[in-house]
Design a protein around this motif. Sequence first.
Motif, PDB file in Angstrom:
ATOM      1  N   UNK A  59      -9.218   8.014  -4.587  1.00  0.00           N
ATOM      2  CA  UNK A  59      -8.429   8.627  -3.528  1.00  0.00           C
ATOM      3  C   UNK A  59      -7.596   7.632  -2.726  1.00  0.00           C
ATOM      4  N   UNK A  60      -7.878   6.363  -2.831  1.00  0.00           N
ATOM      5  CA  UNK A  60      -7.194   5.352  -2.020  1.00  0.00           C
ATOM      6  C   UNK A  60      -6.072   4.713  -2.842  1.00  0.00           C
ATOM      7  N   UNK A  61      -4.824   5.008  -2.483  1.00  0.00           N
ATOM      8  CA  UNK A  61      -3.664   4.456  -3.178  1.00  0.00           C
ATOM      9  C   UNK A  61      -3.243   3.157  -2.491  1.00  0.00           C
ATOM     10  N   UNK A  62      -3.252   2.055  -3.233  1.00  0.00           N
ATOM     11  CA  UNK A  62      -2.908   0.738  -2.693  1.00  0.00           C
ATOM     12  C   UNK A  62      -1.598   0.284  -3.321  1.00  0.00           C
ATOM     13  N   UNK A  63      -0.669  -0.155  -2.480  1.00  0.00           N
ATOM     14  CA  UNK A  63       0.654  -0.562  -2.956  1.00  0.00           C
ATOM     15  C   UNK A  63       1.025  -1.923  -2.375  1.00  0.00           C
ATOM     16  N   UNK A  64       0.792  -3.018  -3.095  1.00  0.00           N
ATOM     17  CA  UNK A  64       1.335  -4.309  -2.669  1.00  0.00           C
ATOM     18  C   UNK A  64       2.827  -4.369  -2.991  1.00  0.00           C
ATOM     19  N   UNK A  65       3.560  -5.192  -2.236  1.00  0.00           N
ATOM     20  CA  UNK A  65       5.008  -5.264  -2.413  1.00  0.00           C
ATOM     21  C   UNK A  65       5.504  -6.676  -2.157  1.00  0.00           C
ATOM     22  N   UNK A  66       6.557  -7.057  -2.877  1.00  0.00           N
ATOM     23  CA  UNK A  66       7.285  -8.304  -2.660  1.00  0.00           C
ATOM     24  C   UNK A  66       8.737  -7.953  -2.356  1.00  0.00           C
ATOM     25  N   UNK A  67       9.353  -8.740  -1.478  1.00  0.00           N
ATOM     26  CA  UNK A  67      10.722  -8.435  -1.064  1.00  0.00           C
ATOM     27  C   UNK A  67      11.516  -9.722  -0.912  1.00  0.00           C
ATOM     28  N   UNK A  68      12.764  -9.704  -1.368  1.00  0.00           N
ATOM     29  CA  UNK A  68      13.697 -10.792  -1.108  1.00  0.00           C
ATOM     30  C   UNK A  68      15.008 -10.174  -0.635  1.00  0.00           C
ATOM     31  N   UNK A  69      15.724 -10.889   0.230  1.00  0.00           N
ATOM     32  CA  UNK A  69      16.947 -10.330   0.804  1.00  0.00           C
ATOM     33  C   UNK A  69      17.875 -11.452   1.230  1.00  0.00           C
ATOM     34  N   UNK A 102      12.201 -13.837   2.463  1.00  0.00           N
ATOM     35  CA  UNK A 102      11.163 -13.579   1.476  1.00  0.00           C
ATOM     36  C   UNK A 102       9.983 -12.949   2.199  1.00  0.00           C
ATOM     37  N   UNK A 103       9.430 -11.890   1.624  1.00  0.00           N
ATOM     38  CA  UNK A 103       8.344 -11.209   2.301  1.00  0.00           C
ATOM     39  C   UNK A 103       7.342 -10.617   1.335  1.00  0.00           C
ATOM     40  N   UNK A 104       6.172 -10.331   1.869  1.00  0.00           N
ATOM     41  CA  UNK A 104       5.112  -9.681   1.101  1.00  0.00           C
ATOM     42  C   UNK A 104       4.373  -8.732   2.024  1.00  0.00           C
ATOM     43  N   UNK A 105       3.915  -7.621   1.471  1.00  0.00           N
ATOM     44  CA  UNK A 105       3.197  -6.653   2.284  1.00  0.00           C
ATOM     45  C   UNK A 105       2.293  -5.795   1.433  1.00  0.00           C
ATOM     46  N   UNK A 106       1.514  -4.972   2.106  1.00  0.00           N
ATOM     47  CA  UNK A 106       0.623  -4.052   1.411  1.00  0.00           C
ATOM     48  C   UNK A 106       0.526  -2.764   2.218  1.00  0.00           C
ATOM     49  N   UNK A 107       0.516  -1.645   1.499  1.00  0.00           N
ATOM     50  CA  UNK A 107       0.376  -0.323   2.097  1.00  0.00           C
ATOM     51  C   UNK A 107      -0.823   0.366   1.459  1.00  0.00           C
ATOM     52  N   UNK A 108      -1.658   0.972   2.288  1.00  0.00           N
ATOM     53  CA  UNK A 108      -2.863   1.638   1.799  1.00  0.00           C
ATOM     54  C   UNK A 108      -2.849   3.082   2.290  1.00  0.00           C
ATOM     55  N   UNK A 109      -2.741   4.036   1.355  1.00  0.00           N
ATOM     56  CA  UNK A 109      -2.879   5.455   1.667  1.00  0.00           C
ATOM     57  C   UNK A 109      -4.346   5.840   1.506  1.00  0.00           C
ATOM     58  N   UNK A 110      -5.009   6.107   2.628  1.00  0.00           N
ATOM     59  CA  UNK A 110      -6.423   6.473   2.610  1.00  0.00           C
ATOM     60  C   UNK A 110      -6.502   7.994   2.566  1.00  0.00           C
ATOM     61  N   UNK A 111      -6.613   8.533   1.364  1.00  0.00           N
ATOM     62  CA  UNK A 111      -6.595   9.980   1.222  1.00  0.00           C
ATOM     63  C   UNK A 111      -5.193  10.514   1.479  1.00  0.00           C
ATOM     64  N   UNK A 112      -5.051  11.811   1.697  1.00  0.00           N
ATOM     65  CA  UNK A 112      -3.725  12.406   1.867  1.00  0.00           C
ATOM     66  C   UNK A 112      -3.175  12.317   3.285  1.00  0.00           C
ATOM     67  N   UNK A 113      -3.950  11.810   4.270  1.00  0.00           N
ATOM     68  CA  UNK A 113      -3.516  11.893   5.662  1.00  0.00           C
ATOM     69  C   UNK A 113      -3.324  10.557   6.356  1.00  0.00           C
TER      70      UNK A 113
END
Length: 406
Positions: free
Chosen positions: A312-322, A367-378
């Motif tokens: 149920x836990x969707x984890x999304x790491x991300x890298x960014x350059x701009x 340059x950046x890095x981050x992470x997003x965690x969806x804990x269930x649907x809410x």
Amino acid sequence: MRKKNATTIGSMLYRRPFPFPETDDSGTWFRKGNRRVNRRIDRAVSIADSTGFGIKAVLPVLLLFVVFSGDPLWGQMTSMIDATLPATTRRNILLNNTAIFKRLEEFTFHNPGTPERRSYNVWNEVNGDVADMSDRDGIHGYSATTLGSSFGGEMQVLTDFVLGANMGLFQPDLTLNDGFSRAKGSLMMLSVHSAWFADYWSVKSMIGYGYGDYNAERLDTADTGHWAINYIGLGNRRQDSLFAALEIAKRVRFGDFWIIPSYTFNYVHTRDKSYRERGLGNDNRTFAKRNNDGFLHTFALELEYDFYFRGECLITPALRCAWVHDSSEGAIRSQGTGWEYDPASGEWAYEEFSVIGALTVPDLMQLGAGITVNVGPKYLLFCRYDAEWAGDFSAHHFSAGYGLFW
């Protein structure tokens, strides 16, 4: 007991305002010194106190202790600190806008498959930012530290259209590299924003108003005929800002990866109100009203990866350059009027002045890095780190927050 009292007086004399008989103002200002200088001052005050001569009798000696202490006390600053304020406001508005567009991207697109439709969303993000500009072309650089927080919410009014609102509160602390000038402020930003999305394309926009209140200090030197005395000039610069932003982005999916190229345009208009300094007597300056425009273009590429943890836990790491290009005017100026003393004629003249402050950074990399965690649907948790640099500019930015969907 007498020695303890003298030590207290000596430390206060070196570090805090103290009245001098040759001036009609409230006092002078000394930078915080080292222990060796404080001990010398304490000794001189103790001798004066014990012999009955008093503090005034040892003022020349105390000033000599300060001058020859190795502490860079006597460098007179100009009004450059005032000319740096619009650049600080512009940067904080840009950080606030970036947070809003990131949350819009999450609300409209972030899910493992097709775009997910959520009706309502609220979120809060806290920010910390440290920026350093080196001296360039004879103009002082600066160090700026900012703490802030953004609050926002969105509502999906159509299947492909979102409306939202935001409030940002930031507290910048700015120090010029001359070591004698500083400004502290508070910024409040209110904005409305929207996003249209279809076929993994999105167009985001916003418009907002900001109010800034800065308390600035600058050092001025007065010549009494016997020695130089430094005074602090205090000023309060109030500022209105109008800003707008537009972003176009495209999501491209490769398995569990998202590749997101985007272009963002930010426009910031600052309108500074006039003010007059206090604390410098005849040397108080009146700063004129000022308008300044900022135009910033950001070309970014972000890579995201989706994976589930325990179903149920969707984890999304991300890298960014701009790459950020600033097409604004190359320098910011402070203009106004003030009394200038001519030692040769012994007369005062009321003259206009113009001072160049912070120089625009035309191009910088991110340059950046981050992470997003969806804990269930809410529930949503997120954090991000970004680093920026150019030839004479560097910055580090950290943000973290949470969101709620229903």
